[in-house]
Design a protein around this motif. Structure first.
Motif, PDB file in Angstrom:
ATOM      1  N   ALA A  32       0.897  -1.328  -0.068  1.00 54.91           N
ATOM      2  CA  ALA A  32      -0.622   0.047  -0.138  1.00 54.91           C
ATOM      3  C   ALA A  32       1.015   1.108   0.090  1.00 54.91           C
ATOM      4  O   ALA A  32       0.396   2.540  -0.782  1.00 54.91           O
ATOM      5  CB  ALA A  32      -0.457   0.418   1.015  1.00 54.91           C
ATOM      6  N   VAL A  33       2.160   1.233   0.467  1.00 57.11           N
ATOM      7  CA  VAL A  33       2.907   2.662   1.003  1.00 57.11           C
ATOM      8  C   VAL A  33       3.693   2.752  -1.022  1.00 57.11           C
ATOM      9  O   VAL A  33       3.699   3.996  -0.942  1.00 57.11           O
ATOM     10  CB  VAL A  33       4.001   2.201   1.957  1.00 57.11           C
ATOM     11  N   PHE A  34       3.337   1.835  -1.222  1.00 56.69           N
ATOM     12  CA  PHE A  34       4.839   1.996  -2.801  1.00 56.69           C
ATOM     13  C   PHE A  34       3.488   2.266  -3.742  1.00 56.69           C
ATOM     14  O   PHE A  34       3.956   3.093  -4.760  1.00 56.69           O
ATOM     15  CB  PHE A  34       5.751   0.726  -2.892  1.00 56.69           C
ATOM     16  N   ARG A  35       1.774   1.417  -3.503  1.00 54.04           N
ATOM     17  CA  ARG A  35       1.252   1.859  -4.221  1.00 54.04           C
ATOM     18  C   ARG A  35       0.830   3.322  -4.188  1.00 54.04           C
ATOM     19  O   ARG A  35       0.802   4.566  -5.419  1.00 54.04           O
ATOM     20  CB  ARG A  35       0.135   1.558  -4.162  1.00 54.04           C
ATOM     21  N   PRO A  50      10.164  -2.653  -8.064  1.00 55.63           N
ATOM     22  CA  PRO A  50      11.924  -3.001  -7.674  1.00 55.63           C
ATOM     23  C   PRO A  50      12.016  -2.160  -6.526  1.00 55.63           C
ATOM     24  O   PRO A  50      12.457  -3.595  -4.597  1.00 55.63           O
ATOM     25  CB  PRO A  50      12.584  -2.126  -8.531  1.00 55.63           C
ATOM     26  N   LEU A  51      11.587  -1.402  -5.739  1.00 50.40           N
ATOM     27  CA  LEU A  51      11.512  -0.586  -4.771  1.00 50.40           C
ATOM     28  C   LEU A  51      10.780  -1.772  -3.192  1.00 50.40           C
ATOM     29  O   LEU A  51      11.278  -1.832  -2.642  1.00 50.40           O
ATOM     30  CB  LEU A  51      11.556   0.579  -4.311  1.00 50.40           C
ATOM     31  N   CYS A 108      18.766   3.771  -2.536  1.00 48.74           N
ATOM     32  CA  CYS A 108      19.216   4.924  -2.614  1.00 48.74           C
ATOM     33  C   CYS A 108      19.217   5.232  -3.402  1.00 48.74           C
ATOM     34  O   CYS A 108      19.203   6.276  -3.947  1.00 48.74           O
ATOM     35  CB  CYS A 108      20.165   4.958  -1.253  1.00 48.74           C
ATOM     36  N   VAL A 109      20.579   4.459  -3.969  1.00 48.86           N
ATOM     37  CA  VAL A 109      21.443   5.053  -5.860  1.00 48.86           C
ATOM     38  C   VAL A 109      19.760   4.858  -6.927  1.00 48.86           C
ATOM     39  O   VAL A 109      20.061   5.972  -7.669  1.00 48.86           O
ATOM     40  CB  VAL A 109      22.084   3.821  -6.171  1.00 48.86           C
ATOM     41  N   LEU A 110      18.824   4.086  -6.911  1.00 44.81           N
ATOM     42  CA  LEU A 110      17.976   4.084  -7.884  1.00 44.81           C
ATOM     43  C   LEU A 110      17.158   5.481  -7.265  1.00 44.81           C
ATOM     44  O   LEU A 110      16.766   6.093  -8.164  1.00 44.81           O
ATOM     45  CB  LEU A 110      16.891   3.034  -6.989  1.00 44.81           C
ATOM     46  N   VAL A 111      16.635   6.054  -5.817  1.00 47.51           N
ATOM     47  CA  VAL A 111      15.988   6.955  -6.073  1.00 47.51           C
ATOM     48  C   VAL A 111      17.021   8.619  -6.211  1.00 47.51           C
ATOM     49  O   VAL A 111      15.893   8.957  -6.951  1.00 47.51           O
ATOM     50  CB  VAL A 111      15.544   6.370  -4.397  1.00 47.51           C
TER      51      VAL A 111
END
Length: 159
Positions: A32-35, A50-51, A108-111
């Protein structure tokens, strides 16, 4: 019964509660958080899955640490903590912390690549620092366990 032995049961209850909470977070809360994150920040939408996967694996690493702590508590209760068997559990904790730290670094790198220096990237950086501190603390505690185990072995040989 020593004071240490009396603390084992409450600590195990706490570990079980934390474990169940983490499983609940993996199953219900994180998706739910990532949605919601993807809805509020469209530039992060490609990173949603991915996250989410990385977060689930990090929580699984924390769960591994909890299981190892459970086993170490049993060894404390049975007065077997200063034995070679305890190193297996401590080394597993170190490995889980290292894996989680690398995964948070990747996140962290992806974000940061997708969004630049944002609040989420800053939060992940704080988690990286805390993870490094926990890992280093575990290395020091392992070294202390090695010394205490050697002393206990020497003492047992004398007695």
């Amino acid at each position: 019964m020593s004071r240490t032995s009396r603390l084992v049961v409450p600590l195990r209850v706490l570990l079980a509660a934390v474990f169940l909470t983490l499983v609940g977070a993996q199953v219900a809360v994180l998706p739910a958080v990532f949605r919601r994150m993807a809805e509020q920040s469209p530039d992060l939408e490609p990173l949603r899955w991915p996250l989410l996967a990385l977060a689930v694996v990090v929580l699984a690493c924390v769960e591994v640490v909890l299981v190892c702590a459970w086993k170490l508590l049993a060894m404390v209760r049975d007065d077997q903590i200063f034995s070679a068997r305890s190193f297996v559990w401590v080394n597993t904790i170190l490995a889980a912390v290292a894996v989680a730290w690398v995964i948070v670094l990747v996140a962290c790198v992806l974000v940061a690549a997708a969004e630049g220096l944002s609040g989420i990237a800053a939060l992940l950086l704080v988690v990286l620092l805390v993870g490094a501190a926990v890992g280093l603390l575990m290395v020091v505690l392992r070294a202390l366990l090695v010394q205490a185990t050697a002393l206990r072995t020497d003492l047992d040989a004398v007695i």
